[in-house]
Design an enzyme around this catalytic site. Structure first.
Site, PDB file in Angstrom:
ATOM      1  N   GLY A  72       0.801  -1.218   0.000  1.00 20.23           N
ATOM      2  CA  GLY A  72       0.000   0.000   0.000  1.00 20.23           C
ATOM      3  C   GLY A  72       0.833   1.265   0.000  1.00 20.23           C
ATOM      4  O   GLY A  72       0.546   2.212  -0.739  1.00 20.23           O
ATOM      5  N   THR A  73       1.856   1.294   0.810  1.00 16.94           N
ATOM      6  CA  THR A  73       2.690   2.500   0.912  1.00 16.94           C
ATOM      7  C   THR A  73       3.319   2.838  -0.429  1.00 16.94           C
ATOM      8  O   THR A  73       3.278   3.982  -0.883  1.00 16.94           O
ATOM      9  CB  THR A  73       3.779   2.306   1.994  1.00 16.94           C
ATOM     10  OG1 THR A  73       3.128   2.202   3.262  1.00 16.94           O
ATOM     11  CG2 THR A  73       4.757   3.470   2.017  1.00 16.94           C
ATOM     12  N   HIS A 200      -1.797  -7.888   2.394  1.00 17.21           N
ATOM     13  CA  HIS A 200      -1.711  -8.403   3.768  1.00 17.21           C
ATOM     14  C   HIS A 200      -2.876  -8.003   4.671  1.00 17.21           C
ATOM     15  O   HIS A 200      -2.975  -8.479   5.799  1.00 17.21           O
ATOM     16  CB  HIS A 200      -0.364  -8.039   4.403  1.00 17.21           C
ATOM     17  CG  HIS A 200      -0.251  -6.638   4.888  1.00 17.21           C
ATOM     18  ND1 HIS A 200      -0.358  -6.326   6.226  1.00 17.21           N
ATOM     19  CD2 HIS A 200      -0.038  -5.483   4.241  1.00 17.21           C
ATOM     20  CE1 HIS A 200      -0.214  -5.018   6.363  1.00 17.21           C
ATOM     21  NE2 HIS A 200      -0.016  -4.485   5.170  1.00 17.21           N
ATOM     22  N   CYS A 321       0.350   8.367  23.354  1.00 20.16           N
ATOM     23  CA  CYS A 321       1.387   7.600  24.040  1.00 20.16           C
ATOM     24  C   CYS A 321       1.892   6.427  23.228  1.00 20.16           C
ATOM     25  O   CYS A 321       2.979   5.936  23.450  1.00 20.16           O
ATOM     26  CB  CYS A 321       0.859   7.088  25.352  1.00 20.16           C
ATOM     27  SG  CYS A 321       0.441   8.417  26.446  1.00 20.16           S
TER      28      CYS A 321
END
Lengths: 387, 127
Positions: A72-73, A200, A321
């Site tokens: 995807g990236t 994936h 966080c």
């Protein structure tokens, strides 16, 4: 250690055993380089083209409109940079939504640094783009609109038909990142000029994806090398991965969608019974069938996730966080500027393998965790007094 | 990301809760950054006539590191004189925690600031 209850399928999925089986042969026997002209190369090339046909057919594309990538990236990078570089003469303005995946956001930030202008289209309280508002953002020099199809965090599914209509009217290219929605809802080449797909998230292998590029689209390659994938993506093709990708598409069934939708709605209903809990994203058809995202008030997502992990339950959070930048989720902040909501958000993403028993166990543990953490949070009392 | 020691302590904190009629209360942090720590203390004089922290507890809104660092801080200063307690640094808290992910170091600073405020509020009340 407890049995694993995997509710993080939005991050990645378990590879289906059938996919593993299909790939095996292409590691050990059909190992040729698809560019080679000898028989080992030819059999690899055949597997490559059969796989391409499967992917193409799944979105009613022509085979030569599918480019395989590493995921995807890379597909998003190729789509956005490729369009930007090839259409400089037309303009330098790109519109994306405020709730894109980091790989789209950061690609655009890179372009912004290099002279392109980026407009971030806001979303409503459920995460939906207004096509009417989007149209107002389109300018003379707009070359591309890129909007995520199914949002990875809150599951909102955009109305691609309406968005594409607006883009076509103004002769602006439209790209959509469909990594989360592929095989989970309707998707076809009638809805965009470029579509990002990957394996994936749908029980296929990691490291493989595709980009649909409509025939005639002006786009430039961003990798340079041996000229594979019609020169759009040089590099030896990952045949086992690509075969596995095609297999994962072949075994996707609408019955899986139905099952996941039922489990999703059951889980949402039960979670919302916990006091001071709210759903992030829409209900019903406009939500990915496998996505649940809620915010628990007075407590923080990383600690909730850590408690659940100790019980074997895998989830993810939009809390600051847990991020590398210590910034809360830009997606939840785009819904409402409320950091407590973002910090207290937890995503549960199910798959075709998820069972009701697993969800019931998770619910029991979630309730216990929320109670424990609220008991030691200074916000619980403070906010209740105010309310 | 976290060590076993930190995760164990997170599951079973020793000083979580509120002290009713606390003599000193200190609070730091805000919702925006995702951490709020509140420390409660009770003080008494020891045989030498010095004021010591007799009892201490905390309430924390925040991540695992935030909760655990406040809990370890409480353990470090319980029974100490106020002067000794004020000398405890965030480095001491980190040392007590064992290995802390670098990105989480700021949490231990917050815990110690909350204690300082609690002691200051006690001293102010006494005046």
């Amino acid at each position: 250690m407890n049995k694993t209850i995997y509710l993080d399928n939005g991050a990645t999925t378990k590879v289906d055993p059938e996919v593993v089986k299909a790939m095996e042969l292409y590691h050990s026997k059909v190992y040729g380089n698809a560019s080679s002209t000898h028989h080992k190369g030819i059999e690899a090339k055949r597997a490559l083209e059969e796989s391409r046909h499967t992917i193409a057919k799944s979105i009613s594309a022509k085979d030569n409109e599918i480019i395989f990538t590493s995921g995807g990236t890379e597909s998003n990078n190729l789509a956005i940079k490729g369009i930007a570089f090839a259409n400089k003469h037309k303009g330098n303005h790109i519109i994306i939504s405020k709730i894109e995946h980091d790989c789209v956001l950061n690609t655009c930030k890179y372009l912004e640094k290099n002279g392109w202008k980026i407009t971030y289209c806001p979303v409503d309280k459920k995460g939906l783009i207004s096509p009417v508002f989007l149209e107002k953002l389109i300018k003379e020099d707009t070359i591309l609109v890129s909007i995520i199809h199914g949002n990875n965090e809150i599951g909102t599914i955009q109305d691609l038909d309406a968005i594409y209509k607006v883009c076509k009217k103004h002769k602006v290219l439209f790209h959509t990142d469909a990594c989360q929605s592929y095989t989970k809802t309707n998707l076809s080449t009638k809805q965009a000029d470029l579509i990002t797909l990957n394996a994936h998230k749908i029980h296929g292998p990691k490291g493989v994806g595709a980009l649909y590029i409509k025939k005639g689209t002006k786009i430039q390659n961003i990798t340079h090398g041996g000229g594979q994938e019609r020169n759009f993506r040089s590099g030896t093709e990952n045949i086992p991965g690509i075969v596995g990708f095609a297999k994962s598409v072949k075994i996707a069934r609408s019955s899986h969608i139905k099952k996941m939708t039922e489990l999703r709605d059951y889980f949402i209903e039960e979670l919302l019974k916990i006091p001071d809990t709210r759903l992030n994203g829409p209900k019903g058809d406009k939500r990915l069938c496998n996505n649940v995202n809620v915010s628990f008030r007075y407590i923080e997502g990383e600690s909730i996730g850590s408690f659940l992990d100790a019980k074997g339950i895998c989830t993810s959070t939009g809390s600051a966080c847990s991020s590398h930048t210590l910034e809360p989720s830009h997606v939840i902040m785009a819904l409402e500027k409320n950091p407590e909501r973002a910090h207290g958000s937890l995503r549960f993403s199910i798959s075709k393998f998820t069972t009701k028993q697993e969800l019931d166990f998770a619910l029991k543990e979630i309730k216990a965790t929320i109670k424990k953490l609220r008991k030691i949070s200074p916000l619980t009392k403070m906010m209740k007094k105010v309310l | 990301m976290y060590s076993k020691r930190i995760l164990n302590r997170f599951q079973h904190p020793k000083f979580a809760g509120e002290i009713k009629h606390a003599e000193g209360i200190g609070e730091v942090g805000n919702v925006k950054c995702g951490d709020i720590m509140k420390v409660f203390i009770k003080v008494e004089k020891n045989k030498q006539g010095k004021e010591i922290i007799k009892d201490i507890s905390f309430l924390t809104y925040g991540c695992v590191a935030a909760i655990v660092s406040t809990d370890f801080l409480c353990e470090l200063v319980k029974g100490k004189t106020l002067d000794q307690a004020l000398k405890i640094t965030s480095r001491d808290v980190v040392k007590k925690m064992g290995s802390v992910p670098p990105i989480k170091l700021h949490c231990s600073v917050l815990a110690q600031e909350a204690l300082k405020k609690a002691i200051a509020s006690y001293k102010k009340k006494k005046k």
